[in-house]
Structure formats: structure tokens, C-alpha cells
Design an enzyme around this catalytic site. Structure first.
Site, PDB file in Angstrom:
ATOM      1  N   GLN A 115       0.896  -1.387   0.028  1.00 40.94           N
ATOM      2  CA  GLN A 115      -0.058   0.070  -0.130  1.00 40.94           C
ATOM      3  C   GLN A 115       0.928   1.395   0.094  1.00 40.94           C
ATOM      4  OE1 GLN A 115      -2.473  -1.512   3.511  1.00 40.94           O
ATOM      5  NE2 GLN A 115      -3.828  -0.533   2.297  1.00 40.94           N
ATOM      6  N   CYS A 139     -10.495  -0.280   3.976  1.00 42.39           N
ATOM      7  CA  CYS A 139      -9.091  -0.159   3.592  1.00 42.39           C
ATOM      8  C   CYS A 139      -8.632   1.036   3.471  1.00 42.39           C
ATOM      9  CB  CYS A 139      -8.837  -0.874   2.319  1.00 42.39           C
ATOM     10  SG  CYS A 139      -7.314  -1.241   1.729  1.00 42.39           S
ATOM     11  N   LEU A 140      -7.562   1.227   3.909  1.00 32.11           N
ATOM     12  CA  LEU A 140      -6.792   2.611   3.791  1.00 32.11           C
ATOM     13  C   LEU A 140      -6.599   3.134   2.613  1.00 32.11           C
ATOM     14  CD1 LEU A 140      -4.160   2.512   6.675  1.00 32.11           C
ATOM     15  CD2 LEU A 140      -6.397   3.738   6.662  1.00 32.11           C
ATOM     16  N   HIS A 190      -6.600 -10.096   5.308  1.00 29.62           N
ATOM     17  CA  HIS A 190      -6.797  -8.753   4.534  1.00 29.62           C
ATOM     18  C   HIS A 190      -5.503  -8.154   4.094  1.00 29.62           C
ATOM     19  CE1 HIS A 190      -8.495  -4.653   3.528  1.00 29.62           C
ATOM     20  NE2 HIS A 190      -7.502  -4.304   3.625  1.00 29.62           N
ATOM     21  N   GLU A 191      -4.675  -8.073   5.006  1.00 30.89           N
ATOM     22  CA  GLU A 191      -3.229  -7.551   4.876  1.00 30.89           C
ATOM     23  C   GLU A 191      -2.560  -8.661   3.932  1.00 30.89           C
ATOM     24  OE1 GLU A 191      -2.895  -4.493   5.063  1.00 30.89           O
ATOM     25  OE2 GLU A 191      -4.765  -4.311   6.832  1.00 30.89           O
ATOM     26  N   HIS A 209      -3.109  -8.175   0.387  1.00 32.77           N
ATOM     27  CA  HIS A 209      -2.537  -7.109   0.114  1.00 32.77           C
ATOM     28  C   HIS A 209      -1.064  -7.493  -0.708  1.00 32.77           C
ATOM     29  CE1 HIS A 209      -4.779  -3.523   0.381  1.00 32.77           C
ATOM     30  NE2 HIS A 209      -5.026  -3.731   1.782  1.00 32.77           N
TER      31      HIS A 209
HETATM   32 NI    NI Z   1      -6.291  -2.741   3.070  1.00 30.69          NI
END
Ligand code: NI
Length: 177
Positions: free
Chosen positions: A51, A92-93, A134-135, A138
Site C-alpha cells: 500500500q 481499507c486505507l 486482508h493484509e 495486499h
Molecule cells: Ni487494506
């Protein structure tokens, strides 16, 4: 320490595959410290290196209410996942302002290194289980909106692209002023 800019969906760099970390040096420690600062400032409960446009298998997570239980996962692996699934409203950021239900295993066992290269293994349930999965997605180039229907995903894409254009316009106007 430094705050790092977070890539926003649908930035194509969010789909790059992260490589395993091979050296546990000062550079890694600085990366982890910067990622933690960026996550706390956002604020968020997790951040993957992908990210912030670093394509290495590094994750920071803190799901505590007190925001003082930082977990650093380097080269993480899920070694066991429960048959039981649970739907959780994820955000999510990299997808600001969007929350939607994603179904995942309710419990997982995780194996990962820390920033010193030491092995850790733990069981996760609840928000921690959601966050780890979730991470880790990514790191594989997957954003949670890819679990949603194509219709929903396209709506989200259009909305975020419009916001991005408006913010760019505002920034240009501010620079001219
Ligand atoms: Ni995320």
C-alpha cells in the site's frame, strides 16, 4: 520516522506481488517504523507494504483499543484456516470511505517472522483474523473490493476516480491561488 503516502484503489501498483524479505537490516526496521507511524496516523488497524508502494512481504497490524499492541509480520504464511467462515464489514486505507462484507475463515493460524527475523506463530480470531487475511491479500496484489460483485466494484472504482480528480483540481486551484 516518516509518514508515507498510501496508494489508492484503483492504482495498478496495488496489484503487484510482494517478494519475501531476505535481509533483516536497519532498512527493514526503518520501513517497519514508518509503516507503523503511517498506520497509526491514518488511523487504521493494518497496513501492508504494497500500500506504500514497497513490494516486499511486510505487514503491520494493531487491532487493540489502546493502540499499543503493534504486530509486525514479515514473510507471513497461513498454516491453518478454520472451516467455519464469517462475514465481516471490511474497509481499507487504500479504498477510503468504502466498507463492505467479505467472507473469510473465522480463525487462522499464522506463521511469520518479526523485524529481527525471529519466527512467531499465533492463532487469530475476530478482527485480528480478518486483518491478517486482508493484509496478506495486499501482498498478493489483491484488494478486498475484488471479493465484491463486478457491479459494486465498478461503482467503487468510478467513485474513487471521481474523488481523485476533484482533489487534484482542488490542489491545482490552491497552487494557483
Ligand atoms: Ni487494506
Amino acid at each position: 520516522m516518516a509518514l508515507l503516502p498510501i496508494l489508492r484503489y484503483p492504482d495498478p501498483r496495488l496489484h503487484k506481488i510482494a517478494k519475501p524479505v531476505t535481509s533483516f537490516d536497519q532498512r527493514l526496521k526503518t520501513l517497519v517504523a514508518d509503516m507503523a507511524e503511517t498506520m497509526y496516523e491514518a488511523p487504521g488497524v493494518g497496513l501492508a507494504a504494497t500500500q506504500i508502494d514497497v513490494h516486499e512481504q511486510v505487514i503491520v497490524i494493531d487491532v487493540s483499543d489502546t493502540r499499543d499492541q503493534l504486530r509486525v509480520l514479515v514473510n507471513p504464511e497461513i498454516v491453518w484456516a478454520s472451516e467455519e467462515k464469517r462475514v465481516y464489514d471490511e474497509g481499507c486505507l487504500s479504498v477510503p470511505g468504502i466498507y463492505d462484507g467479505v467472507e473469510r475463515p473465522a480463525r487462522v493460524r499464522v506463521k511469520a517472522l518479526n523485524a529481527d527475523g525471529q519466527m512467531q506463530e499465533f492463532d487469530a480470531d475476530g478482527l485480528l483474523a480478518v486483518c491478517v487475511q486482508h493484509e496478506m491479500d495486499h501482498l498478493k496484489g489483491k484488494v478486498f473490493v475484488e471479493y465484491l460483485s463486478p457491479l459494486k466494484r465498478n461503482r467503487i472504482k468510478t467513485r474513487l476516480q471521481k474523488e481523485e480528480r476533484e482533489q487534484k483540481k482542488e490542489r491545482t486551484a490552491a497552487a494557483v491561488r
